[in-house]
Scaffold this motif. Structure first.
Motif, PDB file in Angstrom:
ATOM      1  N   HIS A   1      27.070  31.299 -53.242  1.00  0.00           N
ATOM      2  CA  HIS A   1      27.951  31.231 -52.012  1.00  0.00           C
ATOM      3  C   HIS A   1      29.379  31.211 -52.465  1.00  0.00           C
ATOM      4  O   HIS A   1      30.197  31.831 -51.887  1.00  0.00           O
ATOM      5  CB  HIS A   1      27.691  30.062 -51.203  1.00  0.00           C
ATOM      6  CG  HIS A   1      28.276  30.017 -49.980  1.00  0.00           C
ATOM      7  ND1 HIS A   1      27.961  31.017 -48.988  1.00  0.00           N
ATOM      8  CD2 HIS A   1      29.398  29.255 -49.580  1.00  0.00           C
ATOM      9  CE1 HIS A   1      28.971  30.806 -47.875  1.00  0.00           C
ATOM     10  NE2 HIS A   1      29.611  29.657 -48.228  1.00  0.00           N
TER      11      HIS A   1
ATOM     12  N   SER B   1      32.061  21.312 -47.028  1.00  0.00           N
ATOM     13  CA  SER B   1      32.483  22.352 -46.033  1.00  0.00           C
ATOM     14  C   SER B   1      31.720  23.247 -45.632  1.00  0.00           C
ATOM     15  O   SER B   1      31.960  23.803 -44.661  1.00  0.00           O
ATOM     16  CB  SER B   1      34.145  22.733 -46.249  1.00  0.00           C
ATOM     17  OG  SER B   1      33.940  23.455 -47.456  1.00  0.00           O
ATOM     18  N   GLN B   2      30.966  23.701 -46.804  1.00  0.00           N
ATOM     19  CA  GLN B   2      30.053  25.129 -46.448  1.00  0.00           C
ATOM     20  C   GLN B   2      28.690  24.971 -46.901  1.00  0.00           C
ATOM     21  O   GLN B   2      28.494  24.006 -48.046  1.00  0.00           O
ATOM     22  CB  GLN B   2      30.947  26.251 -47.199  1.00  0.00           C
ATOM     23  CG  GLN B   2      32.128  26.599 -46.609  1.00  0.00           C
ATOM     24  CD  GLN B   2      32.646  27.620 -47.416  1.00  0.00           C
ATOM     25  OE1 GLN B   2      31.938  28.716 -47.413  1.00  0.00           O
ATOM     26  NE2 GLN B   2      33.756  27.588 -47.726  1.00  0.00           N
TER      27      GLN B   2
ATOM     28  N   THR C   1      31.917  34.318 -51.580  1.00  0.00           N
ATOM     29  CA  THR C   1      33.084  34.178 -50.614  1.00  0.00           C
ATOM     30  C   THR C   1      34.234  34.222 -51.399  1.00  0.00           C
ATOM     31  O   THR C   1      35.426  34.944 -50.618  1.00  0.00           O
ATOM     32  CB  THR C   1      32.926  32.728 -50.053  1.00  0.00           C
ATOM     33  OG1 THR C   1      32.724  31.556 -51.194  1.00  0.00           O
ATOM     34  CG2 THR C   1      31.639  32.435 -49.155  1.00  0.00           C
TER      35      THR C   1
ATOM     36  N   GLU D   1      29.797  25.570 -42.247  1.00  0.00           N
ATOM     37  CA  GLU D   1      29.699  27.152 -42.204  1.00  0.00           C
ATOM     38  C   GLU D   1      28.531  27.486 -43.141  1.00  0.00           C
ATOM     39  O   GLU D   1      28.400  26.961 -44.471  1.00  0.00           O
ATOM     40  CB  GLU D   1      30.991  27.710 -42.798  1.00  0.00           C
ATOM     41  CG  GLU D   1      32.176  27.461 -42.268  1.00  0.00           C
ATOM     42  CD  GLU D   1      33.471  28.021 -42.715  1.00  0.00           C
ATOM     43  OE1 GLU D   1      33.088  28.843 -43.657  1.00  0.00           O
ATOM     44  OE2 GLU D   1      34.626  27.597 -42.540  1.00  0.00           O
TER      45      GLU D   1
END
Length: 214
Positions: free
Chosen positions: A148, A59-60, A152, A95
């Motif tokens: 990441h 998803s990212q 996040t 993303e």
């Protein structure tokens, strides 16, 4: 998904997170030949990254920023590879998070001056792998993904804490407003009672006749 871009070697890695725990789902490296044309090499990078996205549905995306040092030619080649990978990720709606090599090393090893051996060692330990992720480009890609995930998560916790603080401030302000409203209501009630008894309200000025006022 983490990506370590390079025209000759583009590493990629997909991790899954559950709270602070990170585990590797898959990783690989796209290798292109110098004898092939640039368009063919970039096409291979795009296709293999797109296939990895279809297979593991991240998803990212975390990808290394390009450092334009003395070797401009190498940086431009890396930029081409990075662009091909980014197109594949953009089409999938991932993303994006971009990090310098120093930021990634700092997040994974604890120091921005870590060498490749230290990065590989920490990636293996963080992801609880029973082997070293090879080649180095795969370890770098997994390190970018870990960076990441950690950043996040930290940002999400900070936002949650800030939201709680704002909520508590709003509750305190609302309680203060209610308290002040109760005080005003009580004062007004007391004033009405005093007037009904013909008593003077302490905080009201004494009324003077017009003649005295003159």
């Amino acid at each position: 998904m983490g990506i370590d871009p390079g025209l000759a070697h583009t590493g990629w890695g997909v991790i899954e997170t559950r709270g602070p725990v990170c585990r590797a789902r898959a990783y690989g490296c796209v290798t292109t030949k110098a004898s092939d044309s640039i368009d063919r090499r970039l096409g291979m990078i795009y296709e293999e990254i797109a296939q990895a996205i279809r297979s593991y549905a991240p998803s990212q995306l975390a990808i290394e920023k390009i450092f334009f040092g003395e070797n401009t030619r190498s940086a431009l080649a890396t930029a081409h590879a990075r662009g091909a990978a980014l197109v594949a990720c953009s089409e999938a709606g991932l993303e994006l998070g971009e990090y310098t090599p120093m930021q990634i090393k700092q997040a994974v090893v604890g120091t921005g001056s870590a060498d490749k051996r230290q990065v590989i060692y920490m990636v293996q330990n963080i992801l609880a792998l029973d082997h070293e992720p090879r080649p180095d480009h795969c370890a770098d890609a997994l390190a970018a993904a870990i960076c990441h995930a950690n950043l996040t998560r930290t940002q999400r916790i900070a936002r949650d804490v800030a939201s709680v603080q704002v909520y508590e401030q709003q509750l305190a302000q609302a309680e203060q407003d209610r308290s002040e409203a109760r005080d005003v209501t009580a004062a007004a009630t007391a004033a009405r009672v005093a007037r009904s008894r013909g008593e003077r309200v302490p905080w009201e000025p004494t009324r003077q006749s017009r003649r005295n006022s003159s």
